[in-house]
Enzyme design. Structure first.
Site, PDB file in Angstrom:
ATOM      1  N   LYS A   1       0.782  -1.241   0.246  1.00 20.44           N
ATOM      2  CA  LYS A   1       0.315   0.299  -0.283  1.00 20.44           C
ATOM      3  C   LYS A   1       1.335   1.706   0.447  1.00 20.44           C
ATOM      4  O   LYS A   1       1.776   1.587   0.970  1.00 20.44           O
ATOM      5  CB  LYS A   1      -1.118  -0.287   1.304  1.00 20.44           C
ATOM      6  CG  LYS A   1      -1.615   1.361   1.479  1.00 20.44           C
ATOM      7  CD  LYS A   1      -2.870   1.207   3.019  1.00 20.44           C
ATOM      8  CE  LYS A   1      -3.232   2.433   2.825  1.00 20.44           C
ATOM      9  NZ  LYS A   1      -3.405   2.292   4.378  1.00 20.44           N
TER      10      LYS A   1
ATOM     11  N   LYS B   1      -9.970  12.983   7.713  1.00 20.93           N
ATOM     12  CA  LYS B   1      -9.268  12.292   9.772  1.00 20.93           C
ATOM     13  C   LYS B   1      -9.297  13.936  10.449  1.00 20.93           C
ATOM     14  O   LYS B   1      -9.537  14.962   9.928  1.00 20.93           O
ATOM     15  CB  LYS B   1      -8.073  12.573   9.210  1.00 20.93           C
ATOM     16  CG  LYS B   1      -7.899  10.447   8.431  1.00 20.93           C
ATOM     17  CD  LYS B   1      -6.506  10.180   8.678  1.00 20.93           C
ATOM     18  CE  LYS B   1      -6.517   8.311   7.616  1.00 20.93           C
ATOM     19  NZ  LYS B   1      -7.076   7.684   8.942  1.00 20.93           N
TER      20      LYS B   1
ATOM     21  N   ASP C   1       1.400   5.891   6.128  1.00 15.10           N
ATOM     22  CA  ASP C   1       0.452   5.299   4.736  1.00 15.10           C
ATOM     23  C   ASP C   1       0.769   4.639   3.822  1.00 15.10           C
ATOM     24  O   ASP C   1       0.713   4.802   2.864  1.00 15.10           O
ATOM     25  CB  ASP C   1      -0.084   6.008   4.772  1.00 15.10           C
ATOM     26  CG  ASP C   1      -1.546   5.129   4.500  1.00 15.10           C
ATOM     27  OD1 ASP C   1      -1.489   3.761   5.678  1.00 15.10           O
ATOM     28  OD2 ASP C   1      -3.013   5.569   5.260  1.00 15.10           O
TER      29      ASP C   1
ATOM     30  N   ASP D   1     -12.215   7.555   3.364  1.00 12.23           N
ATOM     31  CA  ASP D   1     -11.188   7.088   4.230  1.00 12.23           C
ATOM     32  C   ASP D   1     -10.645   5.080   4.612  1.00 12.23           C
ATOM     33  O   ASP D   1      -9.245   5.033   5.070  1.00 12.23           O
ATOM     34  CB  ASP D   1     -10.905   7.563   6.311  1.00 12.23           C
ATOM     35  CG  ASP D   1      -9.853   7.707   6.640  1.00 12.23           C
ATOM     36  OD1 ASP D   1      -8.875   7.687   5.713  1.00 12.23           O
ATOM     37  OD2 ASP D   1      -9.983   7.779   8.409  1.00 12.23           O
TER      38      ASP D   1
ATOM     39  N   GLU E   1      -9.353   4.207   1.777  1.00  9.47           N
ATOM     40  CA  GLU E   1      -8.554   3.688   1.178  1.00  9.47           C
ATOM     41  C   GLU E   1      -7.664   2.480   0.610  1.00  9.47           C
ATOM     42  O   GLU E   1      -7.653   2.388  -0.962  1.00  9.47           O
ATOM     43  CB  GLU E   1      -7.922   5.209   0.136  1.00  9.47           C
ATOM     44  CG  GLU E   1      -6.498   5.708   1.375  1.00  9.47           C
ATOM     45  CD  GLU E   1      -6.410   5.683   2.531  1.00  9.47           C
ATOM     46  OE1 GLU E   1      -7.630   5.387   3.090  1.00  9.47           O
ATOM     47  OE2 GLU E   1      -5.287   5.424   3.464  1.00  9.47           O
TER      48      GLU E   1
ATOM     49  N   ARG F   1      -7.935  -0.854   0.934  1.00 11.86           N
ATOM     50  CA  ARG F   1      -8.445  -1.286   0.271  1.00 11.86           C
ATOM     51  C   ARG F   1      -8.557  -1.187  -1.428  1.00 11.86           C
ATOM     52  O   ARG F   1      -8.516  -2.309  -1.632  1.00 11.86           O
ATOM     53  CB  ARG F   1      -9.174  -2.187   1.146  1.00 11.86           C
ATOM     54  CG  ARG F   1     -10.552  -1.233   1.542  1.00 11.86           C
ATOM     55  CD  ARG F   1     -11.216  -1.986   2.591  1.00 11.86           C
ATOM     56  NE  ARG F   1     -10.336  -0.896   3.953  1.00 11.86           N
ATOM     57  CZ  ARG F   1     -12.125  -1.406   5.187  1.00 11.86           C
ATOM     58  NH1 ARG F   1     -12.519  -1.508   4.723  1.00 11.86           N
ATOM     59  NH2 ARG F   1     -11.164  -0.774   6.853  1.00 11.86           N
TER      60      ARG F   1
HETATM   61  N1  BES Z   1      -4.498   4.745   7.185  1.00 12.67           N
HETATM   62  C1  BES Z   1      -5.387   3.895   7.130  1.00 12.67           C
HETATM   63  C2  BES Z   1      -5.250   3.570   8.895  1.00 12.67           C
HETATM   64  C3  BES Z   1      -4.161   4.345  10.188  1.00 12.67           C
HETATM   65  C4  BES Z   1      -4.707   4.647  10.736  1.00 12.67           C
HETATM   66  C5  BES Z   1      -2.788   3.493   9.771  1.00 12.67           C
HETATM   67  C6  BES Z   1      -3.930   5.249  12.281  1.00 12.67           C
HETATM   68  C7  BES Z   1      -2.532   3.685  11.012  1.00 12.67           C
HETATM   69  C8  BES Z   1      -2.997   5.148  11.922  1.00 12.67           C
HETATM   70  C9  BES Z   1      -6.204   3.913   6.759  1.00 12.67           C
HETATM   71  O1  BES Z   1      -6.345   4.348   5.647  1.00 12.67           O
HETATM   72  C10 BES Z   1      -7.548   4.655   7.186  1.00 12.67           C
HETATM   73  O2  BES Z   1      -8.338   5.439   7.346  1.00 12.67           O
HETATM   74  N2  BES Z   1      -8.453   2.912   8.015  1.00 12.67           N
HETATM   75  C11 BES Z   1      -9.685   3.436   8.153  1.00 12.67           C
HETATM   76  C12 BES Z   1     -10.997   2.501   7.953  1.00 12.67           C
HETATM   77  C13 BES Z   1     -11.717   2.639   8.654  1.00 12.67           C
HETATM   78  C14 BES Z   1     -12.697   4.075   7.880  1.00 12.67           C
HETATM   79  C15 BES Z   1     -13.247   1.584   8.101  1.00 12.67           C
HETATM   80  C16 BES Z   1      -9.476   3.579  10.130  1.00 12.67           C
HETATM   81  O3  BES Z   1      -8.367   2.219  10.711  1.00 12.67           O
HETATM   82  O4  BES Z   1     -10.351   3.750  10.856  1.00 12.67           O
HETATM   83 ZN    ZN Z   2      -5.108   4.983   4.812  1.00 11.92          ZN
HETATM   84 MN    MN Z   3      -7.539   6.215   5.361  1.00  9.43          MN
END
Ligand code: BES
Ligand code: ZN
Ligand code: MN
Length: 497
Positions: free
Chosen positions: A266, A278, A289, A348, A350, A352
């Site tokens: 990713k 966010k 990321d 967010d 994204e 996947r």
């Molecule tokens: N890149 C983030 C995941 C992440 C969050 C990694 C904090 C490290 C620290 C990912 O893209 C994301 O935002 N995931 C969301 C998914 C949710 C919207 C289903 C998350 O984990 O809140």
């Molecule tokens: Zn992300």
């Molecule tokens: Mn995200």
């Protein structure tokens, strides 16, 4: 800085600093014992005096030890036998390197023999010395106007018995490759998001191609991806001025036509969340990321340096996730390269969305295995903290191989279930699936989403959200999972030979 393997009589070694292992109750490693004899019991005397007890990671620097040519001797505590494991071994190495760095020594010889960890493989014990001491020398100053002082340490020697020289040379080669791979991953992670863009990642991949004969890099731009039907991947970068890229690095070290092991990273070079923006707190950390992609670069670099006799493909799905008038909106439905449709309920989620199309693309290589690596879910940090990567797989044997590689590499993962029951959380009224599954088991439902694109091959997913970087005062990329991935590929090449 050069690493080298040496043999010889410990008493006659010329160096600024000789490191030997000591343990509680006056226990000395074989090398320390030989040094003690040469010094007429001087080391045992120090231990008996209580200046150092031999507990894990204790250090005592001695000058002018009688009977030894070395200018200094660093006694390094390695703890009681039952406490010796990779965690404590690494702590001891870190402590020794702390002394080496702070004293400005230019040549050090590590004479750490005997059993120092519960991993009984001698090659790996030596390799970890190279890896973990090498990692202590990592420094990021790329974007500082004042560069760090050049490293005083010029040569790092490892003393070994003559009959172990071949094994030690192999450990040195592989260990160096892993350190270099890890440093590359850390550098890429640490670079700011205005420099490390999808285009920058593509350029780095082309540089690797120029560096290594066995590597061929292909970059797909947005038009080429659209042609292939990667509309899900492309939807993520729509709000950004930075064009998305699919980076494909093919390493041909094995027999031509042999099924490759594919790594998919990713590469979100900045994740604002998009329209599902966010919160502002620590948003800067979303420059990390792309650490899954960084670990693919690191592992590919390591494989090239080690010239492993296998085929490996590294794929990086690179995009920047930004809000704008062009960005995807919650409710948008996109068609993936596989033909399946996705309702984007949260922009967010994204990672996947870019990975699913990259995973479909991976199928083209008729892979022996596919492992994707991603900072995919905050939920993984809640589940496993900052110690283990989350592992989910559609193949139990592959899962075991990766778990094992993680233990061997000191870069562990922990498996979470990928049961069909979780799949229902992705049901959508308007598309084949939605891109979020609600709060329960957020890491698993993310993997469930990916699993819908990986049915044709053996696949595993590593969620590195909790392990890819450190926050706080020591903020910085860790380079995980380069060691795990490299160990996995080393093990694959060993079974193929
Ligand atoms: N890149 C983030 C995941 C992440 C969050 C990694 C904090 C490290 C620290 C990912 O893209 C994301 O935002 N995931 C969301 C998914 C949710 C919207 C289903 C998350 O984990 O809140
Ligand atoms: Zn992300
Ligand atoms: Mn995200």
């Amino acid at each position: 800085m050069d690493f080298e393997i040496i043999n010889g009589d410990i008493a006659a070694l010329e160096t600024e600093c000789l490191v030997v292992a000591v343990a509680p109750e006056g226990q000395l490693s074989p090398a320390a014992s030989a040094a003690d004899s040469a010094s007429n019991g001087y080391l045992q005397e120090i231990l008996a005096g209580g200046d150092i007890s031999g507990k894990t990671a204790q250090t005592l620097l001695l000058h002018k030890v009688p009977g030894l040519t070395a200018r200094r001797v660093l006694l390094l505590g390695v703890g009681k036998e039952e406490e010796r494991n990779n965690r404590n071994y690494r702590k001891a190495i870190t402590a020794a390197m702390g002394v080496v760095k702070s004293t400005g020594i230019s040549h050090v010889i590590f004479a750490l023999d005997g059993v120092l960890t519960d991993d009984t493989d001698q090659y790996r014990q030596l390799r970890h010395l190279v890896e973990w001491s090498g990692q202590e020398l990592y420094l990021y100053d790329e974007t500082k106007s004042k560069k760090a002082d050049p490293l005083k340490l010029e040569k790092f020697s490892i003393l070994c018995a003559e009959e172990d020289t071949d094994l030690a040379e192999q450990a040195l080669l592989d260990g160096t490759a892993i350190v270099n791979g890890t440093s590359i991953a850390r550098d890429l992670g640490n670079l700011p998001p205005n420099i490390c863009t999808p285009t920058y990642l593509a350029e780095r991949a082309l540089e690797l191609e120029a560096e290594f004969e066995a590597l061929t890099t292909t970059i797909l731009d947005e038009d080429e991806m659209a042609e292939l039907g990667m509309h899900c991947l492309l939807s993520v970068g729509k709000g950004s001025e930075q064009p998305s890229k699919l980076v494909v690095m093919q390493y041909n070290g094995g027999v031509e036509g042999e099924a490759p092991h594919v790594l998919v990273g990713k590469g979100i070079t900045f994740d604002t969340g998009g329209i599902s923006l966010k919160p502002g707190d620590s948003m800067d950390e979303m420059k990390y990321d792309m650490c899954g992609a960084a670990s693919v670069f690191g592992a590919i670099n390591a494989v090239c340096e080690m010239a492993l006799p296998i085929n490996v493909v590294g794929i990086v799905a690179a995009a920047e996730n930004m809000p704008s008038g062009h960005a995807s909106k919650p409710g948008d439905i996109v068609t993936t390269m596989s033909g399946q449709t996705v309702e984007i309920l949260n922009t967010d989620a994204e990672g996947r969305l870019v990975l699913c199309d990259a995973l479909t693309y991976a199928g083209r290589f008729n892979p022996a295995s596919v492992v994707d690596i991603a900072t995919l879910t905050g939920a993984c940090i809640i589940a496993l903290g900052h110690q283990a990567s989350g592992l989910m797989s559609n193949d139990d044997q592959l899962a075991q191989q990766l778990l094992e590689a993680g233990v061997q590499a000191g870069d562990r993962a922990w498996q979470l279930p990928l049961w069909d029951e979780y799949q229902e959380q992705l049901d959508s009224n308007f598309a084949d699936m939605q891109n979020i599954g609600g709060r329960p088991a957020g890491s698993i439902t993310a993997a469930c989403f990916l699993s819908r694109f990986t049915k044709e091959y053996r696949w595993a997913h590593l969620d590195i959200a909790g392990v890819a970087w450190n926050s706080g005062k020591n903020k910085g990329a860790t380079g995980r999972c380069v060691p795990l991935l490299t160990q996995y590929l080393l093990n694959q090449s060993a079974t193929e030979e």
